[in-house]
Design a protein around this motif. Structure first.
Motif, short mmCIF file in Angstrom:
data_model
loop_
_atom_site.label_atom_id
_atom_site.label_comp_id
_atom_site.label_asym_id
_atom_site.label_seq_id
_atom_site.Cartn_x
_atom_site.Cartn_y
_atom_site.Cartn_z
N ASN A 207 47.88 69.41 30.42
CA ASN A 207 46.48 69.78 30.22
C ASN A 207 46.35 70.89 29.18
OD1 ASN A 207 43.77 70.80 30.60
ND2 ASN A 207 43.75 69.72 32.57
N GLY A 208 45.94 70.52 27.98
CA GLY A 208 45.84 71.48 26.89
C GLY A 208 44.83 72.58 27.14
N MET A 209 43.73 72.26 27.84
CA MET A 209 42.72 73.28 28.12
C MET A 209 43.24 74.31 29.12
SD MET A 209 39.92 74.75 27.59
CE MET A 209 39.21 73.62 26.39
N VAL A 210 44.06 73.88 30.06
CA VAL A 210 44.68 74.83 31.00
C VAL A 210 45.58 75.78 30.23
CG1 VAL A 210 46.35 75.07 32.88
CG2 VAL A 210 44.54 73.36 33.04
N CYS B 262 36.68 71.60 23.00
CA CYS B 262 35.42 71.19 23.63
C CYS B 262 35.49 71.38 25.14
CB CYS B 262 35.14 69.73 23.32
SG CYS B 262 35.06 69.37 21.55
N VAL B 263 34.36 71.79 25.73
CA VAL B 263 34.30 71.99 27.18
C VAL B 263 32.98 71.47 27.72
CG1 VAL B 263 35.85 73.98 27.28
CG2 VAL B 263 33.42 74.35 26.87
N GLN C 58 49.84 67.79 20.08
CA GLN C 58 49.97 69.21 20.39
C GLN C 58 48.74 69.66 21.17
OE1 GLN C 58 51.93 71.63 21.18
NE2 GLN C 58 52.96 71.57 19.17
N GLY C 59 48.90 70.73 21.94
CA GLY C 59 47.78 71.32 22.64
C GLY C 59 47.07 72.34 21.77
N ASP D 90 37.17 72.60 37.52
CA ASP D 90 37.10 71.32 36.82
C ASP D 90 38.29 71.01 35.92
OD1 ASP D 90 36.43 73.25 34.96
OD2 ASP D 90 34.54 72.36 34.37
N ILE D 91 38.99 72.01 35.42
CA ILE D 91 40.16 71.72 34.58
C ILE D 91 41.48 71.85 35.35
CG2 ILE D 91 38.97 72.41 32.47
CD1 ILE D 91 40.66 74.99 32.49
#
Length: 249
Positions: A95-98, A75-76, A62-63, A83-84
């Protein structure tokens, strides 16, 4: 003449053997650093990889925006333009961070880009998202520092920080997303997952020690859920199981 020829051949053979050893070492090192292809695991799959020091370590495909937990940790790295969103970052769909950034209407990118949160190694920022924006009521960002200086051993301390912050917030469990591959940094998934697990368990062991001495509130954390993408779930699980076994043996 024959003697000189034989010596030259022997020297050439030694050189060839040395080159072969170097090439073999490079291949082995590359194999250690790069994840092997794995079967894709469906989104939503969850599995208890094991238990140590009273904490269940759970895997979940899961994201971070969609994982239900009292606290979501993500985390970043220190910010670099796009960058993402741009290669070598994972495609937006994976892309979970997106997805997390979009759920918060671009505020993670804005915080990083403006320097309000610089993402230095082990720097933290606690966010209370608008209700319903993500599944978790609280979001903790942990910095990974300069992407060019990253190594998997750093994740032991990151895991420890996640546990200690969760303890300070008084939650019973948390979800953890490393988001390293999302940012386009190639790292060995099994080793990263193992080190996060080690950091979490070591930190909880210390916390329990403090509780016995009445130097910390007794607020048990019962589970930590490590998130993984569909292609990395089984690989991460291998590292997690190995880390848990190192505490239980």
């Amino acid at each position: 003449m024959n003697k000189i020829f034989i010596i030259r051949c022997q020297r050439a053979l030694v050189v060839c053997m040395s080159v072969s050893v170097l090439l073999l070492h490079s291949v082995v090192l590359s194999a250690q650093q790069t994840d092997s292809p794995a079967r894709t695991t469906p989104i939503g799959t969850t599995k208890v990889w094991g238990k140590a020091e009273g904490i269940s370590i759970i895997g979940l495909v899961q994201g971070p925006s969609a994982a239900a937990a009292p606290l979501q940790v993500a985390c970043v790295f220190e910010y670099t333009e796009g960058d993402i969103f741009q290669p070598p970052a994972l495609p937006a769909a994976l892309n979970g961070m997106v997805h997390l950034d979009e759920a918060l209407k671009g505020q993670i990118t804005e915080l990083r880009k403006s320097g309000k949160f610089e993402g230095h190694y082990l720097e933290t920022l606690l966010i209370t998202p608008p209700k319903g924006a993500i599944k978790a009521p609280r979001l903790l960002l942990i910095g990974l520092g300069d992407r060019h200086e990253f190594n998997a051993d750093m994740m032991i301390s990151v895991g420890a920080v996640a546990l200690r912050e969760a303890t300070r917030l008084g939650v019973s469990g948390f979800a953890f997303a490393s988001d390293i591959k999302d940012a386009g940094v190639d790292a060995p998934t099994a080793l990263v997952a193992a080190n996060v697990t080690k950091g979490i368990i070591n930190a909880w062991r210390t916390q329990r020690y403090l509780q016995k001495l009445h130097l910390s509130p007794v607020k048990p954390i019962t589970q930590a859920t490590l998130l993984a993408g569909p292609a990395f779930f089984e690989i991460a699980g291998e590292g997690i199981r190995e880390a848990i076994a190192s505490f239980n043996n």
